[in-house]
Design a protein around this motif. Structure first.
Motif, short mmCIF file in Angstrom:
data_model
loop_
_atom_site.label_atom_id
_atom_site.label_comp_id
_atom_site.label_asym_id
_atom_site.label_seq_id
_atom_site.Cartn_x
_atom_site.Cartn_y
_atom_site.Cartn_z
N SER A 676 0.81 -1.14 -0.12
CA SER A 676 0.16 0.12 -0.14
C SER A 676 0.93 1.00 -0.12
O SER A 676 1.90 1.36 0.53
N ASP A 677 0.50 2.36 -0.52
CA ASP A 677 1.14 3.45 -0.49
C ASP A 677 0.34 4.48 0.53
O ASP A 677 0.89 5.65 0.58
N GLN A 678 -0.41 3.93 1.29
CA GLN A 678 -0.94 4.77 2.60
C GLN A 678 -0.08 4.73 3.64
O GLN A 678 1.00 4.16 3.69
N THR A 679 -0.43 5.55 4.59
CA THR A 679 0.32 5.38 5.85
C THR A 679 0.48 3.92 6.38
O THR A 679 -0.42 3.33 6.25
N ASP A 680 1.80 3.72 6.58
CA ASP A 680 2.29 2.17 7.02
C ASP A 680 1.97 2.09 8.58
O ASP A 680 2.31 2.33 9.38
N VAL A 681 0.63 1.29 8.68
CA VAL A 681 0.04 1.17 9.94
C VAL A 681 0.78 -0.33 10.42
O VAL A 681 0.14 -0.65 11.64
N THR A 682 1.56 -0.73 9.81
CA THR A 682 1.95 -2.10 10.42
C THR A 682 2.87 -1.89 11.61
O THR A 682 3.24 -2.97 12.46
N GLN A 683 3.27 -0.61 11.82
CA GLN A 683 4.18 -0.51 13.22
C GLN A 683 3.19 -0.02 14.42
O GLN A 683 3.54 0.22 15.59
N SER A 684 1.86 -0.36 14.27
CA SER A 684 0.79 0.25 15.28
C SER A 684 1.14 -1.13 16.41
O SER A 684 1.53 -2.19 16.27
N SER A 685 0.80 -0.69 17.56
CA SER A 685 0.84 -1.37 18.70
C SER A 685 -0.52 -2.02 19.13
O SER A 685 -1.69 -1.47 19.12
N ILE A 686 -0.40 -3.12 19.87
CA ILE A 686 -1.72 -3.78 20.51
C ILE A 686 -1.84 -2.89 21.58
O ILE A 686 -1.11 -2.72 22.64
#
Length: 1011
Positions: A676-686
């Motif tokens: 995706s070219d959107q904001t990379d939300v893979t770094q979000s936290s639980i």
């Protein structure tokens, strides 16, 4: 009517002869206008076409704008060249234009040099015209251009290589099956015979054997013994270095290739000879080796193909990998090179270039990669000749790119042998197409290049096994496979999800995968292992050799989701950059899946940027100065689906209708591991506040359809035995929720899961149904399991201990339902943003996700576009739908942290309005919520769209977010802030109504879906 057509076309050809000189610049537009008139239009513009159509160039081509001579969407792109021009030289330009003409990409492409038309159908046949029509023959041969008539008639092509290929493959497939079924032949010998015959059939039609060789041999076979001698004799002669100077096989040259090292000799039955005769009558020069894997698809066992995850890939999809991974880096280098020294250096690099497909199947990726590299070599040599002539100095002696530079691995023996044959034929076809002065024979022996083995786990004795290690991760004599050295890696690894991998290959195999690849999640698709291995195996791309260290692979959508992404693409982007990707497209083959495609470059980690040269004194250092664009282009390409202007499934011979989507792309600064070219939300936290207490649940899983009864049967039981209502509950699944089927065809489920057998027996009318409809099957499954494992325990045997209970009754969900009158729910897999309230006495299936909130504020937040965008960015994907995965979506979704009471009331009211508008629409529109939400895809004013917009605005206000800023970035920042405050022990606002809201009860209304 036909006479009128012919007259118009004759007038056009006569006009061309009288007035056209063939100058592209001055005559192209008037020629095209008259051309459209000849096909019954008032002119090019009147037909809806455009002259000098602007096409934005890709950034790697320097940006700017190109101009196509004629574009008539969605029908045809026409590119004009001057009279006498070799049109084959302009195929690449036309293909590049066609790629970028989205949406409404033309179905056909025509190249014209004022003397003839070359017609292309890139969806089915990439590099060869489906027909060529000289202008002087147009009145009698307009069939290939019939799509130009105002009626858009079905064209009739004379060079439909795909059709020829499928027919030829089918004939040999029948022969293979017949031979394989014979006790005196068997699979291995049948395979060898058919593949040797395949090479001979090609050879006679491409000038390597005398014409009609095979048909004459078959005609001279009067007995089975004759076929043993005659065909066996041919295969022996094709393997002899010394060319015979007499006899039946006089002049047959040495083919080599390893394939003929063991000539196959079989006594053929009459029906088998007939199959050979029919196959010999096909024009094998028109057969396309890159799709001849159809032989493999048609003849390998269906169970084998499923177990291996083998699937055919179309040429147009293969080029989505070959172009960014191989073509574009080399083209940029060749275009930039302007000295003999640099061009010769590039040619040396090209001859040492190695391409690997570690799941090669029947070799279609390798074949097209080889053909592309030969085209690039031809371009390089032509430029070298031009520069040599201009600067002086001879070109020198050349060696050439060979098939020995291409490597493959596959677990299926037949596929491996077919891949070798495909690549052997590639050499002769390439030199004929490109007019290269190279000897066609002997063929390259590819036995050492393309091997039969498991690319992930290989026994010690395998040729690809690595050298002994001091402490190898070995198990039962097996080790991780050693891959051949390669500059680039391409391919289409197997599609098998984790559960099916265990089913097909066994628990020991999956155990080895876990041991050898510990960083890959257990729920990952099998193809993820190839992504990880490919990146680790690649060399590092450098400024001196920017053509290496690149890879392109096809994967299921699972590769960009959660656990699978973490073990694969997340790892890749730590020391690599994704330069081009397809986020999601339906598969081009027969597999009913949606796929993702990733092309990436492996380079130094960010902490060690690629070295740049200090000056530009020579070609190498000048190349190094271009590091940023040669290794990693500034603009990346992300391809995505758009609606096609063609409607309905395309069938050959039934007009130009085609698939209902096409791919467009946008250039972007970065492509994330989620493709995706959107904001990379893979770094979000639980966030623990979203998990404790648990508020999101999966519905129950019955395990057997016998637990479910229809409304009539349920009402009959409840009427006579109302006490059964505790254990006979309305039942709802995700599909029925969206379609509205639950209204007219409600179902009920017998759920005795909370009881023991004594209690269950007090409800004999319910227990009898389970005993008659479920218990026999579960007993049979337990007996089969016992016979297979020899153990008294196991999944099926354990289930008999509580056979009256649902397979997965989700007691935690049921306890939560008992505490509420209604709950929020959604289909576990959905395409559109539709959440509902369910009455809590409805028991949902595992195809529904349940959020145990009963207030309108929580509904508003969950139903909003804020939550939906986070959901789409974080969830796993299923085909073109989205799967709600609470661990990755809800557990990371931050709730508004400091909304005012006014904000909360506004969200609640807006949520109620959405449900009210939907409810009114459901009374008038058939097809349930799915049909109602489809109306949002139509243009024009829509009350539901307005209601959702109002809800989104209210939720944004509650968050304090700005509509002018990136929503995902704002959510990510809030997520990280909440997680950090939790670590510090600070209070945060958990999902649900905030504790300081003055009157929570007023947020609980009573509208919901009821039985």
């Amino acid at each position: 009517m036909s006479n009128e057509r012919r007259d118009r076309l004759e007038q056009f050809t006569e006009w061309c002869q009288q007035y056209i000189t063939g100058d592209e610049k001055s005559e192209a537009q008037i020629f095209l206008d008259r051309f459209f008139q000849a096909f019954g239009h008032d002119g090019l513009l009147e037909a809806g076409g455009a002259a000098e159509f602007r096409i934005k160039k890709a950034s790697e081509d320097g940006g700017g704008t190109s101009f196509a001579d004629c574009v008539w969407k969605p029908h045809v792109l026409i590119e004009m060249k001057k009279r006498g021009e070799d049109l084959s030289r302009h195929y690449r330009q036309a293909f590049d234009y066609w790629t970028r003409l989205v949406p409404g990409r033309p179905h056909y492409v025509v190249l014209c040099n004022f003397d003839e038309f070359w017609v292309y159908d890139f969806d089915t046949q990439l590099d060869t015209p489906v027909d060529k029509v000289p202008i002087k023959e147009l009145p009698d041969r307009f069939g290939p251009l019939a799509f130009l008539f105002p009626t858009h008639e079905t064209p009739i092509f004379g060079n439909d290589n795909e059709k020829v290929t499928r027919e030829a493959a089918g004939r040999l497939g029948v022969l293979f099956r017949k031979l394989k079924a014979r006790d005196d032949v068997g699979r291995e010998k049948a395979q060898r015979f058919v593949l040797q015959l395949l090479v001979a059939l090609f050879a006679e039609d491409i000038g390597l054997l005398e014409p009609y060789t095979i048909e004459r041999l078959a005609g001279d076979c009067h007995t089975p013994e004759d076929s043993y001698e005659l065909f066996g004799g041919l295969f022996i002669a094709m393997n002899e270095v010394e060319v015979r100077d007499g006899g039946r096989y006089k002049g047959v040259q040495y083919f080599n290739g390893g394939l003929f090292a063991n000539p196959a000799r079989i006594e053929l039955a009459p029906d088998e000879l007939n199959q050979i005769k029919e196959a010999a009558r096909e024009n094998w020069s028109k057969v396309r080796p890159e799709i001849f894997g159809t032989i493999f698809e048609q003849t390998c066992n269906q169970d084998e193909r499923h177990a291996f995850g083998a699937h055919f890939t179309s040429a147009v999809d293969i080029y989505k990998i070959i172009r960014p991974t191989i073509t574009e880096p080399w083209e940029q280098l060749i275009d930039k090179a302007d000295t003999l020294k640099r061009l010769r250096e590039l040619h040396q690099h090209m001859q040492a270039y190695r391409v690997l497909d570690p799941a090669c199947g029947s070799g279609n990726f390798l074949y097209l990669a080889y053909r592309e590299l030969k085209r690039l070599e031809k371009k390089l040599i032509d430029k070298l000749a031009e520069v040599s002539k201009r600067q002086g100095g001879g070109q020198g002696q050349f060696s050439f790119v060979t098939t020995r530079q291409f490597f493959g691995m596959d677990i299926n023996p037949f596929a491996v042998e077919l891949a070798k044959v495909t690549m052997m034929l590639a050499h002769k076809l390439a030199i004929d197409e490109l007019h290269i002065d190279e000897p066609a024979l002997p063929l390259d022996n590819l036995d050492e290049n393309i091997r039969c083995c498991d690319a992930l786990i290989t026994p010690r004795e395998s040729p690809f096994a690595p050298p002994p290690l001091a402490d190898p991760p070995e198990h039962n004599g097996k080790v991780p496979t050693a891959w051949p050295d390669a500059d680039v890696i391409i391919g289409n690894p197997p599609f098998l999800d984790a559960r099916k991998t265990t089913m097909e290959h066994g628990s020991e195999y999956t155990g080895l995968l876990e041991r050898f690849y510990p960083d890959i999640g257990r729920r990952s698709d099998l193809c993820v292992y190839w992504f990880r291995r490919a990146h680790d195996h690649l060399p590092t791309c450098t400024p001196e050799m920017p053509f290496r260290g690149r890879a392109g692979l096809v994967g299921t959508q699972n590769v960009r989701n959660n656990d699978a992404r973490e073990g694969g693409l997340d790892h890749i982007v730590t020391s690599g950059t994704i330069v081009e990707a397809v986020d999601n497209q339906p598969w081009s083959g027969e597999a009913n899946v949606h796929v993702s495609i990733a092309n990436w470059v492996k380079h130094s980690p960010p902490s060690e940027p690629p070295r740049a040269a200090a000056d530009a004194r020579d070609d190498t250092s000048r190349l190094a100065l271009d590091t940023e664009t040669l290794i990693i282009p500034k603009k990346k390409k992300l391809w995505f689906k758009v609606e096609s202007m063609f409607k309905g499934p395309r069938k050959r011979g039934q007009g130009p209708a085609t698939k209902d989507y096409e791919l467009n792309y946008r250039e972007c600064e970065r492509i994330s591991a989620a493709l995706s070219d959107q904001t990379d939300v893979t770094q979000s936290s639980i966030m623990q506040c979203n998990r404790n207490p648990k508020v999101v649940f999966e519905g129950v899983q019955t395990g057997h359809k016998g637990f479910v009864i229809n409304k009539s049967e349920a009402q009959s039981i409840l009427q006579d035995h109302p006490e059964c209502s505790l254990y006979l509950k309305p039942f709802l699944n995700g599909s029925d929720l969206l379609s509205g089927k639950y209204v007219n065809h409600p179902e009920y489920v017998i759920d005795l899961s909370k009881t023991d057998i004594l209690t269950a027996s007090t409800f004999p009318y319910l227990l009898k149904i389970i005993q008659e409809r479920v218990l026999p099957d579960w007993t049979a499954n337990a007996e089969k399991e016992n016979m297979k494992t020899g153990k008294d325990t196991g999944e099926h045997q354990n289930r008999l201990k509580t056979w009256w209970a649902l397979k997965r009754p989700r007691m935690d969900l049921q306890d939560a339902l008992d505490k509420h009158t209604r709950v929020i729910a959604c289909s576990a897999v959905m395409k559109r943003n539709a959440f509902v309230f369910l009455e809590s006495n409805i028991l949902p299936t595992n195809a529904i996700k349940v959020f145990v909130f009963d207030d309108d504020d929580s509904f508003g937040v969950i139903q909003s576009g804020v939550h939906w965008q986070w959901f789409v960015a974080k969830c796993s994907k299923l085909k073109s739908d989205f799967r709600y995965t609470p661990e990755s979506v809800f557990d990371t979704f931050p709730w508004p942290q400091s909304p005012s009471a006014k904000d909360i009331d506004a969200v609640a009211e807006a949520g109620r309005e959405v449900r009210q508008v939907r409810g009114e629409a459901l009374k008038k529109i058939k097809g349930g919520l799915r049909a109602v939400y489809r109306t949002l895809e139509l243009p024009g004013k829509n009350p539901l769209r307005d209601a959702h917009a109002a809800l989104d605005a209210a939720v944004m206000q509650a968050y304090g977010f700005s509509a002018k800023k990136d929503l995902l970035q704002q959510l990510l920042d809030l997520n990280l802030d909440v997680a950090e405050r939790e670590k510090k022990g600070e209070l945060v606002t958990a999902p649900g109504v905030p504790a300081d809201y003055p009157d929570p009860k007023k947020l609980v209304t009573d509208d919901c879906i009821r039985p």
